[in-house]
Scaffold this active site. Structure first.
Site, PDB file in Angstrom:
ATOM      1  N   HIS A 194      -3.553   7.181   1.313  1.00 23.73           N
ATOM      2  CA  HIS A 194      -3.820   5.834   1.119  1.00 23.73           C
ATOM      3  C   HIS A 194      -5.350   5.173   1.271  1.00 23.73           C
ATOM      4  CE1 HIS A 194      -4.115   1.570   0.222  1.00 23.73           C
ATOM      5  NE2 HIS A 194      -3.916   1.349   1.462  1.00 23.73           N
TER       6      HIS A 194
ATOM      7  N   ASN B 184     -10.049  -0.404  -1.832  1.00 22.94           N
ATOM      8  CA  ASN B 184      -8.741  -0.270  -1.786  1.00 22.94           C
ATOM      9  C   ASN B 184      -7.977  -0.743  -2.591  1.00 22.94           C
ATOM     10  OD1 ASN B 184      -5.963  -0.726  -0.990  1.00 22.94           O
ATOM     11  ND2 ASN B 184      -6.253  -1.218   1.264  1.00 22.94           N
TER      12      ASN B 184
ATOM     13  N   CYS C 246       0.837  -1.137   0.058  1.00 23.22           N
ATOM     14  CA  CYS C 246      -0.052  -0.024  -0.085  1.00 23.22           C
ATOM     15  C   CYS C 246       0.967   1.286  -0.170  1.00 23.22           C
ATOM     16  CB  CYS C 246      -1.005   0.007   1.257  1.00 23.22           C
ATOM     17  SG  CYS C 246      -2.360  -1.205   1.063  1.00 23.22           S
TER      18      CYS C 246
END
Length: 334
Positions: A261, A291, A114
């Site tokens: 993020h 995500n 990520c």
């Protein structure tokens, strides 16, 4: 020493929308449960044979190059961030070079989950600052949907992730705008709290999985200790944002736009509240895309820019936390 700035942005998401109600038809979950825990309403999944990590990265990259106003032959180097490459090896950076018809420039793959895009941006920034390159293509692309356990057993993880790609062109700058600093961290002590453990040379490789043929083997599906990750994420997000601000003698009040993020809307809301930022100072699109791992920041950054939420002279903060554990931030003067 030179400075680098983002001269072009682009993103691509596959056209197939998968809603929470769609997921409730294949696993024991529901829209209320997913939204309450993640803030996600829908995400995009590729259709096998139509999109791949590479093809999405190519589409995002073409938009970024066009918006940068440069020819593709002006690209000096590629940095490609992903944890879902089309092949175990080689990585997608070299494939991107081929598909875009670029010269035999270098291509570097970054696997920092990520945090991958911010790590990739930092690497590109250093190359430009030292004068080695002038225009670097930074791409982040992820296909998570094909590697998830899309059953009730895997629902805690599988409802979170989506597919997509984002890209930026980083260019040498002499007008005072650009990347002011980047800040990178890791803490491998917690690596297994968010991980895919197999296949891997250090543990169970493909041959082991095939030989055992164990239907209950979950080692090749993502595992996440959700509460543990959340607790660490909100701390590290705060720390790395403050680290970036302090390094540039900036205050929280100087933030014009925070692009976190897109891990979980609750994390973003926690950080927003802690720093006292209003809704116009934080950009979230996890509600639409889920995500998308390394791709989430460049997708969100591009959307924020397209919507006029980022203007020349703004101070933009990027921040990420993910598997590894790794976390990072970048401070940008737009």
């Amino acid at each position: 020493m030179f400075q680098s700035k983002i001269s072009g942005l682009g993103f691509y998401v596959p056209p197939t929308v998968v809603t929470n109600d769609d997921l409730s038809k294949i696993m024991d979950t529901n829209d209320e449960w997913i939204q309450e825990r993640t803030g996600i309403q829908e995400r995009r999944h590729i259709i096998r044979g139509q999109d791949t990590t590479l093809s999405m990265g190519v589409k995002a990259a073409k938009v970024a190059i066009e918006r940068a106003g440069i020819a593709k032959d002006d690209i000096d180097f590629i940095v490609f961030a992903t944890i879902s490459p089309d092949y175990y090896f080689p990585g997608p950076g070299v494939e991107l070079q081929k598909e875009l018809g670029l010269k035999t420039i270098g291509a570097l793959d970054v696997r920092n989950q990520c945090s991958g895009f911010v790590y990739a941006l930092s690497v590109a920034d250093q190359f430009i600052k030292t004068g080695m390159y002038k225009n670097i293509l930074v791409v982040a692309s992820e296909v998570q949907s094909l590697g998830l356990d899309m059953t009730t057993r895997g629902r805690a993880v599988s409802v979170i992730f989506g597919d997509g790609a984002g890209a930026v062109v980083l260019t040498r700058s002499d007008d005072g705008s650009g990347v002011l600093s980047t800040h990178l961290h890791s803490e491998g002590e917690h690596a297994k709290e968010l991980a895919v453990l197999a296949p891997g040379m250090g543990g169970r490789w493909v041959t082991d999985i095939i030989a055992e043929n164990n239907p209950d083997d979950e080692s090749y599906f993502p595992y996440m200790n959700g509460q543990y990750v959340f607790k660490h994420a909100v701390v590290r997000f705060s720390e790395v944002i403050m680290e970036g601000l302090q390094a540039n003698n900036l205050q929280v009040s100087d933030i014009d736009m925070l692009i976190p993020h897109q891990a979980n809307l609750r994390i973003s809301q926690f950080i927003q509240k802690k720093f006292g930022l209003n809704d116009n100072q934080v950009f979230n699109n996890i509600q639409k895309y889920g995500n998308t791992t390394a791709a989430s920041i460049p997708i969100a950054l591009t959307e924020a820019w397209e919507q006029g939420k980022i203007k020349k002279g703004d101070t933009v903060v990027l921040a990420a936390f993910g598997s590894g554990f790794t976390w990072a931030s970048a401070i940008i003067k737009w």
